[in-house]
Write an enzyme that holds these catalytic residues in place. Structure first.
Site, mmCIF file in Angstrom:
data_model
loop_
_atom_site.group_PDB
_atom_site.id
_atom_site.type_symbol
_atom_site.label_atom_id
_atom_site.label_comp_id
_atom_site.label_asym_id
_atom_site.label_seq_id
_atom_site.Cartn_x
_atom_site.Cartn_y
_atom_site.Cartn_z
ATOM 1 N N LYS A 42 0.830 -1.212 0.000
ATOM 2 C CA LYS A 42 0.000 0.000 0.000
ATOM 3 C C LYS A 42 0.861 1.257 0.000
ATOM 4 O O LYS A 42 0.666 2.150 -0.825
ATOM 5 C CB LYS A 42 -0.911 0.000 1.228
ATOM 6 N N ASN A 43 1.815 1.327 0.912
ATOM 7 C CA ASN A 43 2.555 2.579 1.046
ATOM 8 C C ASN A 43 3.530 2.840 -0.098
ATOM 9 O O ASN A 43 4.089 3.928 -0.197
ATOM 10 C CB ASN A 43 3.231 2.659 2.414
ATOM 11 N N CYS A 82 -5.089 8.275 8.541
ATOM 12 C CA CYS A 82 -5.426 7.812 9.892
ATOM 13 C C CYS A 82 -5.173 8.899 10.926
ATOM 14 O O CYS A 82 -4.198 9.643 10.837
ATOM 15 C CB CYS A 82 -4.582 6.589 10.242
ATOM 16 N N ARG A 88 0.444 14.880 12.661
ATOM 17 C CA ARG A 88 0.909 14.654 11.295
ATOM 18 C C ARG A 88 1.076 15.939 10.461
ATOM 19 O O ARG A 88 0.448 16.095 9.404
ATOM 20 C CB ARG A 88 -0.003 13.655 10.569
ATOM 21 N N ASP A 108 5.206 20.042 7.495
ATOM 22 C CA ASP A 108 6.146 21.159 7.378
ATOM 23 C C ASP A 108 7.440 20.782 6.643
ATOM 24 O O ASP A 108 8.010 21.605 5.917
ATOM 25 C CB ASP A 108 6.455 21.740 8.772
ATOM 26 N N ASP A 112 3.920 0.789 12.004
ATOM 27 C CA ASP A 112 2.658 0.218 11.522
ATOM 28 C C ASP A 112 2.428 -1.204 12.039
ATOM 29 O O ASP A 112 1.339 -1.749 11.869
ATOM 30 C CB ASP A 112 2.625 0.211 9.989
ATOM 31 N N ARG A 146 -8.924 -0.061 3.637
ATOM 32 C CA ARG A 146 -8.030 0.872 2.936
ATOM 33 C C ARG A 146 -6.664 0.245 2.702
ATOM 34 O O ARG A 146 -5.930 0.666 1.802
ATOM 35 C CB ARG A 146 -7.816 2.144 3.782
HETATM 36 N N1 EPU Z 1 6.424 14.641 10.444
HETATM 37 C C1 EPU Z 1 6.537 15.984 10.721
HETATM 38 N N2 EPU Z 1 6.564 16.847 9.661
HETATM 39 C C2 EPU Z 1 6.496 16.425 8.371
HETATM 40 C C3 EPU Z 1 6.404 15.055 8.099
HETATM 41 C C4 EPU Z 1 6.365 14.168 9.168
HETATM 42 O O1 EPU Z 1 6.579 16.393 11.873
HETATM 43 O O2 EPU Z 1 6.540 17.266 7.462
HETATM 44 C C5 EPU Z 1 6.366 13.671 11.564
HETATM 45 C C6 EPU Z 1 5.001 12.965 11.615
HETATM 46 O O3 EPU Z 1 4.035 13.739 12.308
HETATM 47 C C7 EPU Z 1 5.339 11.678 12.315
HETATM 48 C C8 EPU Z 1 6.767 11.387 11.802
HETATM 49 O O4 EPU Z 1 7.291 12.647 11.341
HETATM 50 O O5 EPU Z 1 5.358 11.879 13.692
HETATM 51 C C9 EPU Z 1 6.844 10.347 10.709
HETATM 52 O O6 EPU Z 1 6.062 10.712 9.618
HETATM 53 P P1 EPU Z 1 6.349 10.246 8.115
HETATM 54 O O7 EPU Z 1 6.327 11.461 7.269
HETATM 55 O O8 EPU Z 1 7.536 9.340 8.055
HETATM 56 O O9 EPU Z 1 5.045 9.386 7.841
HETATM 57 P P2 EPU Z 1 4.050 9.525 6.614
HETATM 58 O O10 EPU Z 1 4.799 9.696 5.358
HETATM 59 O O11 EPU Z 1 2.949 10.474 6.965
HETATM 60 C C10 EPU Z 1 4.093 6.974 6.020
HETATM 61 C C11 EPU Z 1 3.050 5.920 5.921
HETATM 62 C C12 EPU Z 1 2.565 5.564 7.313
HETATM 63 C C13 EPU Z 1 3.748 5.102 8.152
HETATM 64 C C14 EPU Z 1 4.865 6.153 8.140
HETATM 65 C C15 EPU Z 1 6.115 5.714 8.859
HETATM 66 C C16 EPU Z 1 2.017 6.418 3.794
HETATM 67 C C17 EPU Z 1 0.850 6.913 3.051
HETATM 68 N N3 EPU Z 1 1.946 6.422 5.120
HETATM 69 O O12 EPU Z 1 3.431 8.078 6.645
HETATM 70 O O13 EPU Z 1 1.642 4.512 7.166
HETATM 71 O O14 EPU Z 1 3.333 4.889 9.469
HETATM 72 O O15 EPU Z 1 5.195 6.501 6.786
HETATM 73 O O16 EPU Z 1 6.627 4.553 8.294
HETATM 74 O O17 EPU Z 1 2.999 5.968 3.209
HETATM 75 C C18 EPU Z 1 -0.112 3.102 7.787
HETATM 76 O O18 EPU Z 1 0.101 2.476 6.730
HETATM 77 O O19 EPU Z 1 -0.874 2.677 8.704
HETATM 78 C C19 EPU Z 1 0.554 4.379 7.982
HETATM 79 C C20 EPU Z 1 0.170 5.260 8.880
#
Ligand code: EPU
Length: 417
Positions: A22-23, A116, A121, A124, A304, A396
């Site tokens: 998925k991701n 989710c 999240r 920035d 996850d 999802r």
């Molecule tokens: N963060 C910030 N600022 C940013 C981006 C991230 O503070 O600009 C923080 C987030 O709030 C969080 C941490 O950094 O505390 C990690 O966030 P990351 O950006 O790595 O996560 P993401 O890209 O939003 C993806 C997956 C998530 C998975 C994470 C970590 C997708 C669509 N989602 O999220 O998947 O948990 O990477 O591996 O790829 C899931 O599949 O259940 C899921 C939540």
């Protein structure tokens, strides 16, 4: 509304084949629009996140054929349009259209993404990255507007190795003038999958999978094919289920390195597995040792998989500690585990789990995708019947979950209410 009805306690035997990630697919589809020709994805999971992205591609005038896990995306006539808010809000990954549209058209208007509810999240790091590449970013109501006369390569350091920011910056930088460096980049396997597709399209990206990624801008991106990597979180979820209920349960189509942290934790608990050529065979042991689990960025224990793992910890003898370090709010499932009979105390992002406690069937709710997976696992091991509400979260991310589990002996069905 739909519910999952699970009759617990059945041993599982046979084979579960893992689907595409998925991701990964949620970033590969937006990445495809950077190409001026056809992009073909193999091993595409049919989950509601994939369908939502296809609706967005259709809205942008892309042509898609999707059958038998093969998706062909013709983006030669892509137009830069505003995606309606309800569609953007359906999933987190709609934010990859920020990088992709900005990279292609130097302009993008995108509503805030959904996803989710597991923490605040913010995005920035994505925004800072786009600004470093030369984009002007404004917020108007619930939407971002990104504008650039031209995008220029830059040195970008991420305060945290964010998966989304790393991918979004790659998408925006791939056609920029000059060279971009992302330091403290995320190293998750999905990043490598996206960089490989972009390189197959003609991009020049090196270092994906390490914390230093170099992107030399190119003028044009063309036809390409890519295999979506196996879903390591789906693989991990079914492996945890196998550790609880498996009798020679085979999990096939995995990449061992991608779930190494989980496998090593399961071994520490006393679970035995035979791993061989992209598959593993797992049996439930007589008892489990208690352990500590702390979620980390890859190659650490995946956030996850933390919630699914916490269910297994309720069956270990003694005290286990589960600590979540990536998100503020990944304990939504705990109150339902408590309702089912688990002995768990939560302190902020840490859960202290004392086992072994039998679980009993109850009415519970999937508060988010992985909380939902945890509820399914709890239902599968509980005495009696468990009803899971709000299963849209689960659908999802887990392709054919009911069929996959039914095929190996679980008693689980979807009920329309
Ligand atoms: N963060 C910030 N600022 C940013 C981006 C991230 O503070 O600009 C923080 C987030 O709030 C969080 C941490 O950094 O505390 C990690 O966030 P990351 O950006 O790595 O996560 P993401 O890209 O939003 C993806 C997956 C998530 C998975 C994470 C970590 C997708 C669509 N989602 O999220 O998947 O948990 O990477 O591996 O790829 C899931 O599949 O259940 C899921 C939540």
């Amino acid at each position: 509304m739909r519910q999952l009805i699970i009759d617990g306690g059945h041993e599982l035997t046979g084979e579960i084949k893992i689907s595409g990630a998925k991701n990964s697919v949620v970033a590969l589809i937006p990445a495809a629009i950077l190409s001026d020709e056809e992009v073909t994805l193999y091993n595409v999971p049919d989950i509601s996140d994939t369908r939502a992205l296809l609706d967005i591609i259709a809205l942008l005038n892309g042509k898609v054929e999707y059958q038998d896990e093969i998706m062909k995306i013709d983006t030669s006539k892509i137009e830069n349009k505003l995606v309606p808010e309800e569609l953007s809000k359906k999933l987190r990954a709609s934010y990859y259209f920020m990088g992709a549209l900005l990279g292609k058209f130097h302009y993008a208007e995108i509503y805030f993404p959904g996803g989710c509810n597991i923490g605040s999240r913010p995005i920035d790091f994505h925004i800072n990255g786009f600004q470093k590449l030369g984009a002007e970013v404004t917020i108007e109501g619930n939407k971002y507007i990104f504008k650039a006369d031209k995008l220029k390569g830059a040195r970008i350091y991420l305060d945290f190795a964010s998966v989304g920011a790393t991918i979004n910056i790659m998408l925006a930088a791939v056609k920029a003038e000059g060279t971009t460096f992302i330091s403290n980049a995320a190293k998750e396997p999905e990043i490598v999958n996206i960089a490989t597709l972009l390189n197959n399209m003609g991009a020049k990206i090196t270092g994906a999978g390490t914390s230093e990624i170099k992107i030399e801008g190119v003028k044009k991106l063309g036809k390409a094919v890519i295999d979506v990597i196996p879903d390591r979180i789906e693989a991990g979820t079914y492996t945890i289920i196998g550790a609880l209920l498996g009798k020679n349960l085979k999990i096939s189509g995995i990449i061992e390195d991608h779930i190494d942290a989980l496998l090593s934790k399961l071994k520490e608990m006393g679970v035995e597995m035979k791993i061989d050529n992209n598959s593993l065979i797992i049996n439930r042991p007589k008892k489990y040792k208690s352990i500590n689990v702390k979620t980390l960025v890859f190659p650490g224990f995946a956030t996850d998989l933390g919630q699914p793992m916490s269910v297994l910890l309720t069956q270990a003898d003694g005290m286990s500690i589960f600590e979540e370090t990536i998100y503020e709010n990944r304990m939504g499932h705990i109150k339902y585990l408590q309702k089912m009979g688990a002995n768990i105390r939560v302190n902020d992002r840490t859960a202290i789990i004392v086992g072994k406690t039998p679980l009993k069937g109850e009415e519970v709710t999937a508060t988010d995708l992985r909380a939902g997976a945890a509820m399914v696992i709890a239902g599968l091991i509980a005495n009696g019947t468990t009803t899971v509400n709000e299963i849209e979260h689960i659908l999802r991310g887990y392709e054919n979950i009911v069929e996959k589990l039914t095929n190996v002996g679980a008693k689980i069905k979807i009920k329309e209410v």
